[in-house]
Scaffold this active site. Structure first.
Site, mmCIF file in Angstrom:
data_model
loop_
_atom_site.group_PDB
_atom_site.id
_atom_site.type_symbol
_atom_site.label_atom_id
_atom_site.label_comp_id
_atom_site.label_asym_id
_atom_site.label_seq_id
_atom_site.Cartn_x
_atom_site.Cartn_y
_atom_site.Cartn_z
ATOM 1 N N TYR A 62 -3.455 6.516 56.202
ATOM 2 C CA TYR A 62 -3.189 5.679 57.386
ATOM 3 C C TYR A 62 -3.866 4.309 57.326
ATOM 4 O O TYR A 62 -4.638 4.035 56.439
ATOM 5 C CB TYR A 62 -3.439 6.415 58.693
ATOM 6 N N GLU A 63 -3.485 3.459 58.232
ATOM 7 C CA GLU A 63 -3.878 2.030 58.217
ATOM 8 C C GLU A 63 -3.467 1.359 56.918
ATOM 9 O O GLU A 63 -4.196 0.516 56.388
ATOM 10 C CB GLU A 63 -5.394 1.863 58.430
ATOM 11 N N GLY A 64 -2.323 1.735 56.394
ATOM 12 C CA GLY A 64 -1.850 1.173 55.130
ATOM 13 C C GLY A 64 -2.234 2.096 53.993
ATOM 14 O O GLY A 64 -3.412 2.169 53.629
#
Lengths: 598, 598
Positions: free
Chosen positions: A440-442
């Protein structure tokens, strides 16, 4: 049941002896953070993490979150009470501005505290981490009315915050997003659409949840240039700021997932929900990136935090579990067998994790200090330099600390043998929880591309040149330090590999960008190793200086730094050569097969 | 829901074109395995795996096994019917001797089939794999009465089999085991003790379960030299071999674990259970090693099998998921975004897994063929050579295929982004299931120690010298093959690293065994890379030969081998240098910290 002990002394050593935090006293908030204040805060945070949050970690995993038929979501037993304690303790506002009820202390200190909370209970700490991210975004991009309306409640912990980016058909590629915002005569917008993977999207910890939502204003351009950011409270507000009634936001379902069961991952349905534009129209991605960068460092910290707690439990087990004998004869002849820590392969595992953790913590704190400079310094040049370094190192910290942090939880689990696979020992939960941080978050592949494709060439390579210069001047300044030479020499070699890889991209990726793409992940990890190696030199330098000064009763602990740092340069740093070889192989064999061959 | 397609063609290519299985026709059973028979068997197995077992994989994970208050254990819905189909199809007896109801076909063929079953449903395939291991042990070490009593029922699948080694306080160090065997006047023994982590210890698939149990006969020496192997049926038998009533064996509980939920992992309580000695008294470990070696290769196969099914699903997703654009411009301008397979970092992941899988499958089949030679050849020298090679490569296959297989499931999961973390896509199950393979049948650190401490020095290094000679003579024989040179050169370099590491151990580990222990895991992986690199050369050689012969309509598929092999030597093989560097660093920094520093 796993246990946790917050590394308070190590954090103090880093702040005081490695980074000389007193040199930052000219920044707002730092003068208030005297060593004794810091010690008191860290000790209190440690106590809260160890005694309140850690015991809830397995409970949270077992029980998970429950969505009720009416859309309400319950968090695991005990979370609500613990969250109240967190808020009452003022932890959410540690580094928030005083005008919104915060304590205005360095954000660096908040980072130290966050590590403890995450190690103790990652799923829980996500709720608070997201509030802090939302506070940052509103602080920087919100207007005065929004700040006044939302921040005091959020800083106090009464209201939570979330990030709403992903949709079913679009994660990485936000240009595809479909959520709509229809302008209303009163200046507000009606938001309609579906968002997925919303951490803490619904919960029973707070009276209200302030959703930050990406959506496209009617008539806005397609792609990423037509995306705006909105603030959409779960509960509508009366003009006096008290809660009116439900806004058009609801949780449609929660995901069944591999780990972080204690955190609700929600599908959020927006149906004509009232929201307000944050920042400029069509510049939503920019505003969201403020939150993303905060979140990316926070996610990197999750990698470290789980690596740390997994290490601690593996070390304890290795000292207790009796199995086999040392290779050069029984170490404890009076016992039926030796503790497994006598075995070199077990030591290899423990040392590998530890050598990573201690340098990773240094890297995170170094970045946090740069973050404080970037946000608080009055010196524009200093702000720019720190901002450059943060931009460059954010993808490295996110990608490397989560990849390696996860790998370390797997290594730590291995120390337990079959017992590591059984739920009750808690080691497999660390593995499952840590896994999300790579995604997550890229996802980490995106971090690598961000580093290679965006951060390297930015401003003519100013940031990477400054990083090289910093490490090189450090090596030059300490070239005559014989005690540091066994660390500096391998660092120099690793830096050489990084420079060679950078040069290779410059020469080979301009015309054939796939050459950069195919080497991006290796480059990110090569970069991470150099950055961690640099941290080890600074740690060893500080430990040597302290040892030379009498060590204050800490000689044994300081000497471990010298050994662990040597393990790092001998055992982990040599990987840079393999990364370089892969980068220089280019994209040909990676890209050559036709799609239908897969 | 993940899907699975058995790699039938790849197996045939390996058997026919790479290993020229017809050259083994002098071995019993091989002449019956003509190419068309093999094709029919593989196709049937593929169908069973794809259509019956794969759909039960997620069911098994979700539902898990249930222990009832009376000690009975239910397997997940559908397992019982599928197990009956497995038995009815004769799959358990594929390579078992005809006199016990088997088909007497090559064990190699059974290995091929096993990969399919495991990929489709690992938890399920463990039940049958353990029966086959128990059959091997009784075949080799049991007396005639035992063979006659147990084998026909086990080969037919009516009765299952288990291995009972581990106790709560002893896993790796079996010398500590406490389960007792009290001799009875009739020649039987009363077995009493507690065993843990017993896969399939209790289930509802079969009428009886034949437990192979390690225990210590009253008065036997302490340590590993006082351990004997017993056969203990769950249900006592009448003299005519039909079931009498319960023996003193019961399942006390089942474990809640990270994965393989469809397989019951039991705590087994033996209370004066009647058992019979298998093989000689106090030589139980020897007998158990027959089963262990069978099981270790089977576990290595699990690593490959999960890597394969995870790869297939990641490749499919990468071709379907639209997100972003290719770095050098849109590949599918008519679509809203390109499929993510256009991105080099996604390709890197897919190619890495695939380059491992195809060579790992070759390595497993090469070992399986050597197993058939070792067990079936009339030529004593051939048997010895194959036995040497198997002894040497068993820990490599177990350790490397499960470490890398697990890592590959994590890589494949990453391709799915956030969706990979959600249970319904099934990718996270592959990760959780694959994780156990690094642990059981000897944790991978133990495999590494077995390789370095036992297999290398055995018989004056005969096995390792023979391996070096084989690879070197292959390189020499093909030195003039220009098409093979790009593969042979990197293999030569990697082999050089392996030889240098071997020499380093000889020079540095005799007097300081910790130097071997600290480098063992790196040596195992270095060895694995060389063995896989050797397999790639043989695969490429075979593909080139077939392409030169017209390729039979398979040109496209054969050409993928050339590219994938090049990816392997360019991208995976360079890791050997890092392994060598770590080995040559020795044990000092690994072992230097005092125990209390952890």
């Amino acid at each position: 049941m796993p246990t946790y002990k917050a590394p308070v002394e190590d954090v103090q050593f880093l702040l005081n002896d490695v980074f000389h935090v007193e040199r930052y006293d000219n920044l707002p908030g730092f003068a208030d953070a005297s060593p004794d204040v810091v010690e008191a805060i860290l000790s209190e945070a440690a106590k809260f993490a160890e005694e309140v949050l850690a015991p809830l970690n397995r409970v949270g995993d077992l029980e998970g979150c429950t969505r009720h038929p009416d859309g309400r979501v319950s968090t695991p037993k005990g979370f609500k009470e613990a969250y109240k304690q967190l808020c009452d303790g003022g932890w959410l506002g540690l580094s928030a501005p005083a005008e919104y009820g915060g304590q205005g202390l360095p954000a660096t200190l908040n980072t130290c505290v966050s590590e403890f909370l995450i190690s103790a209970n990652m799923a829980f700490a996500m709720y608070s981490g997201l509030v802090q991210g939302a506070v940052s975004a509103i602080l920087i991009h919100g207007d005065d009315a929004q700040k006044k309306t939302f921040l005091p409640k959020m800083v106090a912990g009464e209201w939570a915050g979330t990030m709403n980016l992903t949709e079913p058909h679009c994660g990485t590629d936000l240009g595809l997003l479909r959520t709509k915002a229809a302008p209303q005569p009163d200046g507000s917008y009606k938001i309609t659409g579906t968002k997925i993977f919303i951490s803490g999207g619904e919960q029973d910890l707070t009276d209200n949840i302030i959703h930050l939502v990406l959506a496209r204003i009617d008539g806005a351009p397609a792609g990423t240039k037509g995306i705006s950011l909105f603030v959409v409270p779960k509960m509508s507000l009366k003009p006096d700021g008290t809660l009116a009634g439900p806004n058009g936001v609801s949780c449609g379902s929660i995901e069944h997932k591999m780990g972080i069961h204690g955190n609700s991952t929600c599908v959020m349905n927006y149906e004509d929900a009232t929201g307000w534009l944050v920042g400029e129209a069509n510049r939503g991605l920019n505003a969201m990136f403020t939150m993303m960068n905060h979140a990316r460092l926070g996610v990197g910290l999750q990698g470290l935090a789980l690596s740390e707690v997994a290490y601690q439990n593996a070390a304890t087990y290795a000292k207790e579990r009796l199995q086999g004998r040392a290779l050069n004869g029984p170490a404890y002849p009076d016992k039926p067998a030796d503790p497994i820590i006598v075995h070199p392969d077990i030591r290899r595992v423990l040392m590998s994790i530890r050598a990573f953790n201690e340098a990773a913590r240094a890297l995170v704190l170094w970045m946090a200090l740069n973050g404080d400079v970037a946000h608080r310094s009055e010196d524009a040049k200093a702000r720019e330099a720190s901002d450059d370094l943060m931009g460059l190192l954010t993808p490295v910290i996110k990608g490397v600390l989560t990849d390696t942090g996860f790998a370390n939880t797997v290594l730590a689990q291995q120390v337990f043998g079959g017992h590591g696979y059984i739920a009750e020992h808690g080691m497999e939960q660390f593995v499952r929880d840590a896994r999300i941080a790579m995604i997550y978050e890229g996802a980490n592949g995106i971090q690598a591309l961000d580093l290679v494709g965006r951060k390297l060439p930015k401003d003519g390579g100013r940031a990477i040149m400054a990083f090289f210069a910093e490490v090189q001047s450090y090596m030059k300044d300490h070239a005559s330090d014989a005690a540091l030479k066994p660390y500096l020499d391998p660092l120099g070699k690793a830096l050489g590999h990084l420079q060679q890889a950078t040069m290779w991209f410059m020469q080979n990726a301009m015309k054939a960008p796939d050459n950069a793409g195919a080497g991006a992940t290796d480059y990110m990890h090569l970069f991470g190793l150099v950055a961690l190696g640099y941290m080890w030199c600074r740690i060893v330098e500080a430990a040597n200086a302290k040892l030379a000064n009498g060590a204050n009763g800490n000689a044994d602990r300081l000497k471990t730094k010298l050994v662990t740092g040597r393990f790092f340069v001998e055992r982990l740093l040599p990987e840079t050569a393999a990364h370089l070889a892969r980068i220089e192989a280019g994209a040909k064999s990676t890209m050559e097969l036709p799609v239908e061959a897969f």
